[in-house]
Motif scaffolding. Sequence first.
Motif, PDB file in Angstrom:
ATOM      1  N   GLY A 128       0.843  -1.187  -0.053  1.00  0.00           N
ATOM      2  CA  GLY A 128       0.063   0.149  -0.019  1.00  0.00           C
ATOM      3  C   GLY A 128       0.764   1.455  -0.034  1.00  0.00           C
ATOM      4  O   GLY A 128       2.007   1.030  -0.166  1.00  0.00           O
ATOM      5  N   GLU A 129       0.240   2.503   0.131  1.00  0.00           N
ATOM      6  CA  GLU A 129       0.808   3.649   0.179  1.00  0.00           C
ATOM      7  C   GLU A 129       1.848   3.701   1.301  1.00  0.00           C
ATOM      8  O   GLU A 129       2.874   4.605   0.992  1.00  0.00           O
ATOM      9  N   ASP A 130       1.739   3.210   2.396  1.00  0.00           N
ATOM     10  CA  ASP A 130       2.705   3.419   3.484  1.00  0.00           C
ATOM     11  C   ASP A 130       4.093   2.918   2.994  1.00  0.00           C
ATOM     12  O   ASP A 130       5.026   3.481   3.736  1.00  0.00           O
ATOM     13  N   GLY A 131       4.181   1.815   2.125  1.00  0.00           N
ATOM     14  CA  GLY A 131       5.490   1.383   1.828  1.00  0.00           C
ATOM     15  C   GLY A 131       6.164   2.293   1.186  1.00  0.00           C
ATOM     16  O   GLY A 131       7.347   2.397   1.402  1.00  0.00           O
ATOM     17  N   PHE A 132       5.354   3.074   0.444  1.00  0.00           N
ATOM     18  CA  PHE A 132       6.333   4.056  -0.308  1.00  0.00           C
ATOM     19  C   PHE A 132       6.657   5.340   0.496  1.00  0.00           C
ATOM     20  O   PHE A 132       7.742   5.840   0.394  1.00  0.00           O
ATOM     21  N   GLU A 133       5.972   5.419   1.520  1.00  0.00           N
ATOM     22  CA  GLU A 133       6.310   6.556   2.670  1.00  0.00           C
ATOM     23  C   GLU A 133       7.644   5.888   3.421  1.00  0.00           C
ATOM     24  O   GLU A 133       8.755   6.538   3.886  1.00  0.00           O
ATOM     25  N   GLN A 134       7.475   4.619   3.720  1.00  0.00           N
ATOM     26  CA  GLN A 134       8.788   3.923   4.560  1.00  0.00           C
ATOM     27  C   GLN A 134      10.089   4.006   3.512  1.00  0.00           C
ATOM     28  O   GLN A 134      11.062   4.360   4.019  1.00  0.00           O
TER      29      GLN A 134
END
Length: 154
Positions: A128-134
Motif C-alpha cells: 500500500g501507500e505506506d510502503g512508499f512513505e517508508q
Amino acid sequence: MKVLFVCMGNICRSPTAEAVFRKCAEKAGMDKRVTIDSAGTDRWHIGKAPDQRACLAAARRGYDLAALRARQVSVEDFQRFDLILAMDHDNLERLRALRPATCNAEVDLFLRRYRLGEDAVPDPYYGGEDGFEQVLDLIEDGVAQLLDEIRGRQ
C-alpha cells in the motif's frame, strides 16, 4: 563522484533514491560535483515512468520523479560509476554477477552502508501507500549519510 542507485525494475526505489539524492545534493551545493542516475537489474519496465504511487509520495515531500525513465543496468555502468548502490540483497547479487573483473566501481547495499541497523530498502510495489512513505524515510536518512561521505572525500 558518480553514483548509481539500483533496484529490480527501476520504477520505485531506485528512481526515488535518484530524485532524493539529486535534490539533497542541489541543496548542499554539491550538484556540480556528483553525477546521479538509477537503473534496474531487470528489463520489465525499460522506458517507463516511475510507479505513480512513488511519484505521488515523492511529490508530497518535494521530489520530482516525472522526467525519469526506467533503464536496465549495463556492463558499461561498472566503468562509468564510482559507487553502485543496490536497494536489497537480491539486486546486490545480480550486480555482483554482472560486474566485470576489471571494474573500479564500489558495489554495496545502500542502507548497509549508510544506515546502521538496516540493510535493505523494502520493495513497496505490491503493498500500500505506506510502503512508499517508508521507502522515502529510509532513503532520506541514507542520502544524508551519503552526502557526508562525499564531503569527506573531497
